[in-house]
Structures are given as structure tokens and as C-alpha cells.
Design an enzyme around this catalytic site. Structure first.
Site, PDB file in Angstrom:
ATOM      1  CD  GLU A  80      42.748 -59.592-157.752  1.00  0.00           C
ATOM      2  OE1 GLU A  80      43.062 -60.656-158.295  1.00  0.00           O
ATOM      3  OE2 GLU A  80      41.940 -59.501-156.818  1.00  0.00           O
ATOM      4  CG  ASP A  93      44.488 -62.181-155.523  1.00  0.00           C
ATOM      5  OD1 ASP A  93      43.815 -61.495-154.739  1.00  0.00           O
ATOM      6  OD2 ASP A  93      45.656 -61.904-155.858  1.00  0.00           O
ATOM      7  CG  ASP A 124      36.696 -61.728-154.895  1.00  0.00           C
ATOM      8  OD1 ASP A 124      35.555 -61.902-155.367  1.00  0.00           O
ATOM      9  OD2 ASP A 124      36.901 -61.347-153.733  1.00  0.00           O
ATOM     10  CG  ASP A 161      40.769 -65.180-154.626  1.00  0.00           C
ATOM     11  OD1 ASP A 161      40.658 -64.663-155.760  1.00  0.00           O
ATOM     12  OD2 ASP A 161      41.054 -64.522-153.608  1.00  0.00           O
TER      13      ASP A 161
END
Length: 662
Positions: A442, A515, A519, A517
Site C-alpha cells: 500500500e 497498513d 484503511d 489499520d
């Protein structure tokens, strides 16, 4: 002068002897059921039935029972009764005020399977099965018929509700009958047993032991509309695993004319082994193995011994028949698509974990190999036509494997300039696909760290810019025009949908690295949706993985620790922070914030990292087909064109959100 022992730390809650809790009896089981049955999900729920049924099967294997009744009652309680010896009811010598039954029911690590006097072989090992089921049951009724008398005792959530009662005479009855209902306090709304799952469990036990007869009954009230589970059935299979194999095969045709089936005593009176194996023409195989009638879904040492005996036997037969190509046969060529049923009965087996998913007894490898090898040699030499058909088939597979490997190596040796590769791809230098990996990362920033931290020989990096297109709700034209998707397809080289070609896949592992998280999880979901809809074979063949980068870095006592999430962070703090030590906790905002060295040692280094393998349901079973249908339905519901379905999903689960960080 400041006192030497004066503390400057903040005032905290007192920590003294009163804070130390001692869980007694069966309290640990109810407090941490996952330690004993693997969790509280549907699999763990049905593990309760397996524990009780295994006890009855142990009586049958020991030669004391030949009949088991299983009844799923209208209130979703279940009754399992056998005609074995019956659990002892006399006072226990160590606890004279308690019957042996109550000791077994209320104390962990109690039972008759430790010393080997009561059972030569058994599925129970640790003396926790019956007591654990008792602890996790809303209620349990135990009836014991011994010495022509009938006894009964009632329990609830692990505690006796009545004393052991003598009900009366039972001149024509013997054995143990246990009725229990899983506790909704532990299993929640999913505490109802599945008729079909319990029936299939009973049927597999009947297949595994030739001498047992299992009577199955199911109250009509628990059968859902369309459920094909029989309300009553007598399960008895005199040919054991041979019958089991034929049942699993159905009408499918095989390479070999006759299956290789048999049983043999193990050396040194260690037990026995039974097997059945054949090779289907459609090359859609399976391997089901058991130890002491307990299913071992992750295989283990008994499977290793069995497969070793077969490969050695076939190679030696090829050498004897002067078939030179037989020397190149591998276990993958010979057994990866075979239909295998294997059952061993051994003394003191060692398993991986309380749920016994994998047999780890080292001796089982040697014992099974020795027992099977001679029988397989005889099977091959006794029917030359059958053996010839089999060895020709295996050699053909070996040749095909070799050619594919050479073609793949040749394809990768083609100069990079002649390949259509995306400009952002940092390719690896190894020529063959074997052992190589591509990280789909990403963002360019994270891609830069990954390129510096990678193993250049085997690891390739492809950075993506933000979220890719949601292919589940996009038209074909939109999909083909999306640059990020085009980059992925060009890098992998294997094509999509009906044009997918496994031989052209340029990497062995495709690893999604986003990541840690919300997102990042969203981007990973979009990527998984793409592979699921456009390259399902890539997932089926075991190539797709998810990386697990840390969310936190914790420094304490001169050491650094990495935590995957909040729960992992709390676990590390509880374990590593001693006294007045003050940990330094930093939260990674994304992969790009990590140094190349941090990303390497936590997420990319093959020695230290943890990968999650993306898998699809096995559609070879009815249960797998149902799971595959449900998977398609959920992908369409959560990722498809209809936003109302997603909105409904969110509304249904909003009540489960405890803390929404906005």
C-alpha cells in the site's frame, strides 16, 4: 535527605495477596473454555459431543461395548449411551467421601486412561474430556448401569445437583448414559447442536471401528426444513475403512482396478493400523486420518509413516520391474491426488493441543511404515496389471511436473525487457518461480521501505497507489482500464478468469501487505475480492497470503517488542513491564513510517514473520459446498452493487459495537 526507598511513581491500586485469585475445581474451564476446547464457536460446541462419544468408542475399542445409542432431543440436549462397563460408582480411595463418578465429573485430570490398566488404547489422554463437558453444560444427567443396578446423578455447570442415587435394579442393562445440553452462557445464541454434523460424526465413528453398531435418532423438532439428515438410522459397517472409502468415492472411477485396503498389527503389541487408498481419474483426492477413532485434520506422524511406506514400495517395485523413470517419483506425484483413509490405534498417543488436531507421536511414523510396507509390496506384486496401470499414471504425473517446472524456469529466464512488466515493479532476480514472493504494498512510501528491506533474490515489490477498484461492483470495461489492476495482472503474468494459466504465474506467493489499520484492512479486502473474482484458482492453489505488520512498537528495559493490535499490546505490557518500569509505546501510522529494517524484521523476514493464508472452502464435501455458497453470497452482499445490502449488514451488527472511535 530523600529516603532511599521513597517512590516517585504515581499512586496505583494496591497489589497484595487479596488480588491473587485461585480458580478451583472446574472454574478454569468456564473462565477460559478456549484452553480446553479451542474456543466457543460451532466447532468447539460440537467438540463436546466428540469428547463424550470418544469415551464410548474407547469402551468399544477395548472390547467391552458393541452398541452405542445417540439421540438428539427436542430441546437440543443430546443423549449418548453405550453398553460398556459403566463408570465406577464406588468410593474413590483417595477421596473416600466421593464416588469415582463424581471425581471424574468434577476434577480435571482424573480418569482411567493414564496407567494403561483400564484401556490399552484410547482417544482420551488427559482426563479432562468428561469434566470439561460437564463444566460447559447447562445441565447433565449421568446414568450408570453396573452390577445389575442403576445409578443416577444430576449436574449443572460442573456442580452436582443431587447425590449419587441408586434408582433400582437393572438386570438387563449395563453401561453409561450421558445426557447434556451445552450452556448458552458459554456458547451464546449458537448453543444448538447441528443434527447433520452430529449424524456425520456418528457415521464416521461407525466406519472407523468394524465391530460397533451405532443407533442414531433425532427429534423431528430439531430438523430444519430441507435438512436431509435421517431422523433414525442404524450405522454398522463390517468392512470398516473400505466401506468408508467406497462411500466417499461414490460413482467416481479410479486409475487402479482395486483399492489398496487392509489392516495390520503394529510391532511390539503397540496397537494396529487400518487403511484404504485409491487413485481417482479426476485427480480430486483427499486424506482423512484418525488416531484411536479421533479425527486428525492436520495429519501427523501416522500419515508420514503411511506415505513413506507407499513411496518406498512403489520405487522399489519400479526398480524390480526395471522401470528407470520410477526413481524420480516423489510423494507429490504419487499421493497428492489420492483418496486416502487411515486409522491407527496406538498406546499413549501424543497430540498437538487438547483438541487433538495433529498426531505428534514419533514412534507412529516407524510403526505405521513397517506395518504397511510389506502389505503394499504384496499388493503390487499380486496384480501386475493393476500395479502397471498405477505406476504408469504416477510416472506420467512426474514427467508432467518436470516439464512444467522446466517451462516455468525457461519463461523466467526470458530477458526482462521482453516481458510486459509495470514500471513500479521491483522484480526479484531468481529465475524460477519456486520460493519467490511478490509483496503488493500500500503506497509508494511503504513500497520504498519494502524495496530496501527485501531479499532481492526471492522477493519482488509492487507498490499500489491507494485503494484499487472494487471489482465486485464495477463493469468489465472499468476493470480492464484500471491502472493498478493492469499493473498487478502484468506482474503476475497468469491471466484472469478463463484465461488464468497456473504455469505462467511468476511467483509462488502473492502477499498483500497493507497498513495495520482500518484503511489497510479495507484495501486488503478490495484486493482479496479482486483475486476471489478474477483469479480464484490462484487462491485454491494456495498462493495468496496476507502480511501481518505490527501496529505498535513497545520499548521497555532496553528491549523492543512489536504488537499486532491492542490486545497483543496489552499482553506484551502485562508480561514484560516489571516494577516501576515505564514503557515507551509508539503507534505506527502506516508501513511508510517504519524503517526498512523494522519492516524487514517484523513483516518480511521469512524467519520471523507471520503470514495469514487466504483459503476457499473445500467443495469436495457437502459442508464445503454450503460454505462456498455462503462465501459467494457474503462477497456479493458486502462488496456488490447493491448498497442496501451493505446498509442492512451494518444495521444488523451495530449493536455489537462497544466503542466507536470517531
Amino acid at each position: 535527605m530523600t529516603d532511599l526507598f521513597e517512590s516517585t511513581a504515581p499512586v496505583v491500586k494496591e497489589y497484595n495477596a487479596q488480588e491473587i485469585e485461585v480458580l478451583e475445581g472446574l472454574e478454569p474451564v468456564r473462565y477460559r473454555p478456549g484452553m480446553y476446547i479451542g474456543g466457543t464457536d460451532d466447532t468447539a460446541l460440537h467438540h463436546l459431543v466428540a469428547e463424550i462419544l470418544d469415551n464410548s468408542m474407547d469402551e468399544a475399542v477395548a472390547g467391552y461395548a458393541n452398541h452405542i445409542d445417540i439421540t438428539l432431543n427436542a430441546d437440543y440436549s443430546i443423549t449418548i449411551a453405550d453398553n460398556g462397563r459403566g463408570i465406577p460408582v464406588d468410593p474413590h480411595p483417595k477421596y473416600p467421601n466421593l464416588s469415582a463418578l463424581e471425581v471424574i465429573m468434577t476434577m480435571l485430570h482424573s480418569g482411567g486412561k493414564f496407567g494403561g490398566g483400564a484401556y490399552k488404547v484410547s482417544g482420551g489422554l488427559h482426563g479432562v474430556g468428561l469434566s470439561v463437558v460437564n463444566a460447559l453444560s447447562e445441565n447433565m444427567i449421568v446414568e450408570i448401569a453396573r452390577d445389575k443396578k442403576l445409578y443416577r446423578q444430576v449436574y449443572s455447570r460442573g456442580k452436582p445437583q443431587t447425590a449419587l442415587e441408586l434408582i433400582g435394579n437393572a438386570p438387563n442393562r449395563r453401561g453409561t448414559s450421558i445426557t447434556f445440553k451445552p450452556d448458552p452462557e458459554i456458547f451464546g445464541a449458537n448453543s444448538q447442536l447441528s443434527p447433520n454434523r452430529v449424524y456425520r460424526m456418528a457415521r464416521s465413528k461407525a466406519f472407523l471401528f468394524k465391530g460397533i453398531k451405532i443407533n442414531w435418532k433425532c427429534a423431528p423438532e430439531v430438523l430444519a426444513e430441507g435438512d436431509l439428515t435421517p431422523p433414525e438410522a442404524e450405522l454398522n459397517y463390517p468392512n470398516g475403512l473400505s466401506d468408508f472409502l467406497n462411500y466417499q468415492l461414490g460413482s467416481r472411477t479410479t486409475i487402479n482396478r482395486t483399492a489398496f485396503t487392509g489392516d495390520s498389527e503394529l510391532a511390539n503389541d503397540e496397537g494396529r493400523v487400518e487403511w484404504a487408498i485409491t487413485w481417482p481419474e479426476d485427480e480430486n483426492g483427499f486424506c482423512y486420518s484418525y488416531c484411536n477413532t479421533v479425527v486428525t485434520p492436520q495429519g501427523g506422524t501416522h500419515e508420514v509413516g503411511f506415505k513413506t511406506a507407499l513411496v518406498r514400495g512403489l520405487k522399489e517395485y519400479g526398480e524390480m520391474a526395471n522401470i528407470k523413470k520410477a526413481a524420480n517419483i516423489t510423494a507429490e506425484d504419487f499421493l497428492s491426488d489420492a483418496c486416502i483413509m487411515l486409522s491407527v490405534f496406538i498406546r499413549d498417543p501424543q497430540f498437538q493441543g487438547q483438541t487433538k488436531d495433529k498426531l505428534t507421536s514419533v514412534k507412529a511414523t516407524r510403526l505405521v511404515e513397517q506395518a504397511v510396507k510389506d502389505s503394499f509390496d504384496h499388493w503390487l506384486t499380486s496384480d501386475v496389471e493393476n500395479a502397471s496401470a498405477l505406476i504408469e499414471y504416477v510416472i506420467e504425473r512426474a514427467e508432467s511436473r518436470r516439464k512444467k517446472k522446466e517451462e516455468k524456469q525457461q519463461a523466467r529466464k526470458t530477458p526482462t525487457k521482453k516481458l510486459r512488466l509495470p514500471g513500479k515493479l521491483a522484480d526479484c532476480s531468481q529465475a524460477s518461480a519456486e520460493g519467490t514472493e511478490i509483496f503488493i504494498v500500500e503506497g509508494d512510501s511503504a513500497g520504498g521501505s519494502a524495496k530496501q528491506g527485501r531479499d532481492r533474490f526471492t522477493q519482488a515489490i509492487l507498490p499500489l497507489r491507494g485503494k484499487i477498484l472494487n471489482v465486485a461492483s464495477a463493469s468489465l470495461d472499468k476493470i480492464l482500464q484500471n491502472q493498478e489492476i493492469k499493473d498487478m495482472c502484468e506482474a503476475l503474468g497468469c491471466g484472469v478468469k478463463e484465461h488464468y494459466n497456473e504455469d505462467n504465474l511468476r511467483y509462488e506467493k502473492i502477499i498483500i501487505m497493507t497498513d495495520a489499520d482500518v484503511d489497510g484492512a479495507h484495501i486488503a479486502s478490495l484486493l482479496m475480492t479482486f483475486f476471489y473474482q478474477q483469479m480464484p484458482k490462484l487462491i485454491e492453489n494456495g498462493h495468496l497470503y496476507i502480511a501481518t505488520p505490527p501496529l505498535y512498537k513497545i520499548s521497555v528495559g532496553g528491549k523492543n517488542f512489536y504488537a499486532l493490535d491492542d490486545e497483543d499490546k496489552d499482553r506484551i505490557l502485562k508480561k514484560e513491564v516489571k516494577g516501576n518500569a515505564k514503557p515507551d509505546i509508539s503507534r505506527f501510522k502506516g508501513l511508510g513510517e517504519m524503517s526498512a529494517q523494522q519492516l524487514k524484521e517484523t513483516t518480511m523476514d521469512k524467519k520471523n514473520r507471520m503470514l495469514l493464508k487466504v483459503m476457499l472452502p473445500n467443495t469436495n464435501t457437502e459442508e464445503g459446498k454450503e460454505e462456498a455458497f455462503e462465501t459467494r453470497r457474503q462477497v456479493e452482499r458486502l462488496m456488490g452493487k447493491n448498497p442496501e445490502l451493505r446498509f442492512q449488514f451494518i444495521i444488523e451488527r451495530a449493536k455489537f459495537v462497544d466503542d466507536l472511535d470517531i
